[in-house]
Design a protein around this motif. Structure first.
Motif: not given
Length: 328
Positions: A75-86
């Motif tokens: 979660t921390r690594l994905l934060d503000h990386r803006y990888v689209p997720e549904d």
């Protein structure tokens, strides 16, 4: 937009934002809503090589498919990386690469064709949109025998999409994925892939155009196979010699770019040997960073071309800058 050629534009598909913005502008100006992107094609000159990235589509990979890393760290690594997720998972590109050296055409991986349903299977159409005839392809280099890399050997009619090409697959992956005996003992979740692999290579096998290679055997001129086993037993990464610059097409070294560069020990659930996959990931990233090689990644955001740099004990992805092609 007068004076711009659609054929030369880039199709960036990391999310719907740019497409929606473009649609909004078009609607405001003309009342017409833009409903699709331009073809998924991008050209890059790398030394003497003209490389064309070909977009196949996207798949959704769940963050729970990352193993060897705590969910909180993901979660921390994905934060503000803006990888689209549904609700299905994180958007992940599927890319293939056409490399022209002189008059010789080499395709590295082929996409999914009809194997994974709508939204994928665009490589063959994009190759044609780029101005190439599939019959002109001389060699197809497969990083491994998973469906999203070799199903595109076939066209929509189940015939050889590249009828004049020689197909190169490592002996180790061929021994595993083309062998019905392996299917019987494989994990249940991957058994579907065996029949797809056998079907994809069948017309090339019948024509004597499949080369199963091992270390030390001759390969096409200017091509080196680098052992990067782990994701599959015989996974290889392809180094192509562009003279002053080198290209590393590394297949499935990375699936979750926002996580695995920063945490190379994070593995993908589908890796056949996670320890080997981690070692291969570190080895390929280290070589690319140390030597300044261009990298092309099957599951990096399209066009998936760029460089790797060291970042402490880990790494970072440096996307390539848009550049015009040199005058011919």
């Amino acid at each position: 937009m007068a004076g711009f050629s659609i054929r030369g534009l880039v199709c960036f598909v990391a999310g719907h934002g740019p497409a929606l913005l473009l649609a909004g502008v078009a609607q405001a100006a003309t009342g017409h809503v833009v409903e699709q992107q331009v073809p998924g094609v991008y050209h890059q000159q790398i030394g003497t090589l003209q490389v064309t990235a070909l977009f196949d589509g996207t798949v959704a990979l769940g963050r729970q498919e990352l193993v060897g890393i705590e969910p909180g760290a993901v979660t921390r690594l994905l934060d503000h990386r803006y990888v689209p997720e549904d609700g299905k998972g994180l958007q992940t590109a599927v890319n293939a690469y056409l490399v022209q050296s002189g008059r010789h055409l080499t395709l590295v991986d082929t996409g999914t064709a009809q194997c994974f349903g709508p939204g994928l299977g665009q490589v063959l159409g994009n190759l044609r949109a780029a101005g190439y005839d599939p019959a002109e392809v001389d060699d197809v280099l497969l990083t491994h025998a998973h469906p999203d890399h070799l199903c595109g050997l076939l066209d929509a009619n189940g015939k050889a999409a590249y009828p004049n090409a020689t197909v190169w697959l490592s002996q180790t992956d061929a021994d595993y994925w083309l062998n019905p005996a392996s299917e019987a003992t494989a994990p249940q979740g991957v058994r579907f892939a065996f029949a797809l692999a056998r079907k994809a290579v069948a017309p090339y096998d019948a024509a004597g155009k499949v080369r199963r290679f091992s270390a030390g055997q001759a390969l096409p001129t200017g091509v080196t196979a680098l052992d990067s086993q782990g994701h599959t037993p015989g996974h290889v990464s392809w180094q192509l010699d562009g003279g002053s610059q080198q290209l590393l097409v590394w297949g499935d070294i990375v699936h979750f770019h926002a996580v695995q560069f920063a945490q190379p020990t994070a593995s993908y659930e589908a890796d056949s040997d996670r320890t080997a996959a981690i070692a291969s990931r570190r080895a390929m990233m280290t070589q690319a960073a140390d030597h300044g090689w261009w990298v092309a990644g099957a599951h990096l955001p399209f066009p998936g071309l760029g460089h790797v740099r060291h970042e402490g004990d880990a790494f970072a992805w440096v996307p390539g800058e848009f550049a015009p092609l040199p005058a011919r």
